[in-house]
Design a protein around this motif. Structure first.
Motif, PDB file in Angstrom:
ATOM      1  N   LYS A   6      -9.015 -22.490   1.101  1.00  0.00           N
ATOM      2  CA  LYS A   6      -9.569 -23.247   0.321  1.00  0.00           C
ATOM      3  C   LYS A   6     -10.227 -24.362   0.779  1.00  0.00           C
ATOM      4  O   LYS A   6      -9.451 -25.122   1.487  1.00  0.00           O
ATOM      5  N   GLU A  26     -13.934 -20.676  -0.203  1.00  0.00           N
ATOM      6  CA  GLU A  26     -12.593 -19.886  -0.331  1.00  0.00           C
ATOM      7  C   GLU A  26     -12.934 -18.654   0.586  1.00  0.00           C
ATOM      8  O   GLU A  26     -14.008 -17.832   0.534  1.00  0.00           O
ATOM      9  N   ASN A  57     -10.620 -31.661   1.278  1.00  0.00           N
ATOM     10  CA  ASN A  57      -9.321 -30.943   1.434  1.00  0.00           C
ATOM     11  C   ASN A  57      -9.384 -29.424   1.599  1.00  0.00           C
ATOM     12  O   ASN A  57     -10.006 -28.920   1.340  1.00  0.00           O
ATOM     13  N   LYS A  59      -6.630 -26.071   1.836  1.00  0.00           N
ATOM     14  CA  LYS A  59      -5.432 -25.515   1.541  1.00  0.00           C
ATOM     15  C   LYS A  59      -5.308 -24.091   2.095  1.00  0.00           C
ATOM     16  O   LYS A  59      -6.306 -23.377   1.942  1.00  0.00           O
ATOM     17  N   GLU A  61      -2.687 -20.822   2.379  1.00  0.00           N
ATOM     18  CA  GLU A  61      -1.517 -20.020   1.892  1.00  0.00           C
ATOM     19  C   GLU A  61      -1.555 -18.685   2.377  1.00  0.00           C
ATOM     20  O   GLU A  61      -2.573 -17.934   2.388  1.00  0.00           O
TER      21      GLU A  61
END
Length: 253
Positions: A6, A26, A57, A59, A61
């Motif tokens: 993301k 995303e 930013n 991210k 995961e």
């Protein structure tokens, strides 16, 4: 092994501190795809027409693949109109054809037209009354956990149909997840990118692409999901519906 990637970027600091939203993206990717796509997403962030961000930013995961579900993408219907007024009228009629009341359709269109700034996520409207039924305020409901099951195959299929472009690729995937959500009967959306005036109405089966839904140069957009509250009960609540949109991992085939 698969990963959720993301990106969000803004100018004037992070979104939480009042920064102006510039762009977001995303992806759900295999491990060997991550590095290349991170570069692509970074380039998107720093070259966006809404401005150059000072906050980016990322991210990343790892995803439990057993939690992923697969859904079919919507069919594309391309409409032809000549003005924003015609586009908005068509959007209202398409919503009404998909069980949204005239009152709710009118309220939704006027709400998006009256926005002074883009809402971060989506607003949930009762399909009959036009009442906003989420309590998310300016944040809205953020639809995440969504990607194409095979991005190369997906892009090739759109290209064969003569339909290309990042806006369409991403909007169609997003709309397909939304359409798969129990309780949502339709969606209305147009972009906050100033030069992109195309919008759409999403239904359970179709992505109704409308060439003009806003004035060129306007950097305000938004989306509204229409909910049939008759489909909600103690076994499937509004919180369950929102949880599916915000957290369920869905790949579109």
């Amino acid at each position: 092994m698969m990963y959720s990637i993301k990106m969000r970027c803004s100018k004037g600091g992070p979104h939480e501190e009042g920064g102006k939203h510039i762009s977001g993206a995303e992806r759900i990717l295999r491990e060997d795809e991550v590095e290349k796509e991170l570069i692509n997403i970074y380039r998107r962030a720093i070259t966006h027409e809404r401005g150059k961000p000072d906050f980016i930013n990322f991210k990343i995961e790892e995803i439990d693949e057993e939690e992923i579900i697969y859904k079919k993408r919507l069919n594309i219907n391309q409409h032809h109109i000549n003005s924003k007024e015609e586009g908005l009228s068509l959007a209202k009629e398409l919503l009404k054809e998909n069980t949204v009341s005239e009152e709710s359709a009118k309220k939704a269109i006027q709400t998006l037209l009256n926005l002074e700034d883009s809402i971060h996520g989506a607003m949930l409207f009762d399909k009959d009354s036009g009442e906003r039924i989420d309590n998310k305020g300016i944040k809205g409901v953020r639809v995440t956990g969504i990607a194409s099951a095979d991005i190369t195959k997906y892009k090739e299929s759109l290209k064969k149909d003569g339909r290309e472009g990042l806006h369409l690729e991403e909007a169609l995937i997003l709309a397909s997840k939304i359409a798969s959500c129990k309780g949502i009967v339709a969606e209305l959306c147009w972009s906050d990118d100033p030069s992109y005036v195309i919008g759409y109405v999403g239904t359970k089966d179709n992505y109704e692409r409308i060439p003009i839904l806003k004035d060129e140069g306007k950097a305000v957009g938004g989306r509204i999901f229409f909910v049939d509250r008759n489909q909600l009960n103690y076994e499937y609540t509004l919180d369950d519906l929102i949880n599916y949109l915000e957290k369920q991992m869905v790949l579109i085939e």
